[in-house]
Design a protein around this motif. Structure first.
Motif: not given
Length: 190
Positions: A11, A14, A17, A47, A50, A68
């Protein structure tokens, strides 16, 4: 098993990101291509990580299942808009890819009306996202001069075409999944 935990390594990746999306968009629009390329590449790596970490260590969470794909979509959208603004890709490609999102989004009221769970992401959808996420850095590299640009550009466009086709195929499969779930729910409740 899917947990309700919020603070997990997947998490956090993500979330990182998501924070990178506006940074990337600013970098691409201000033509800081090397830094934009680094942020985009890091997005692709995180990506991958995770999901890998979540599955390997049993850290799959509801939040992660939401974050995601949101991060994926925002990177794709910001890249499309930034690249089209800079004439790296044509605007019609933006319309084709955003049109796919609109198509899938149009199924949401049907899913809600029948109180269905969101269908799981199909492998083809993951492959489409993989292709697009790897196409974009290559297209950006293709904007330069020299041998690297000459090699990166056609490979980037190949990933773009495959990703676009798979993106729409995944949307069609999603529609078929939803239709099957609706039929099943009607048959069970009839």
């Amino acid at each position: 098993m899917v947990s309700t935990r919020i603070w997990t390594v997947p998490n956090a990746l993500s979330m990182l990101r998501l924070v990178g999306v506006p940074v990337f968009l600013w970098l691409i629009l201000s033509e800081h291509d090397t830094a934009a390329l680094i942020v985009l590449a890091l997005s692709g790596v995180t990506d991958y990580l995770d999901g890998k970490i979540a599955r390997r260590y049993g850290l799959i969470s509801r939040l992660g299942q939401l974050l995601d794909p949101i991060a994926d979509r925002l990177y794709i959208l910001s890249t499309l808009l930034g690249f089209a603004w800079r004439d790296i890709i044509p605007w019609w490609l933006v319309i084709v890819l955003v049109g796919r999102e609109v198509f899938v989004g149009a199924l949401a009221p049907l899913v809600r009306r029948h109180r269905l769970p969101i269908p799981p992401v199909h492998f083809i959808g993951k492959a489409a996202t993989f292709n697009l996420i790897y196409a974009f850095p290559l297209l950006l590299l293709g904007e330069g001069d020299g041998v690297v640009a000459d090699v990166a550009l056609p490979i980037g466009w190949a990933f773009t075409w495959w990703g676009t086709g798979l993106y729409w195929l995944a949307a069609a499969l999603y529609a078929v999944q939803v239709q099957g779930m609706v039929r099943h729910k009607k048959a069970v409740t009839a």
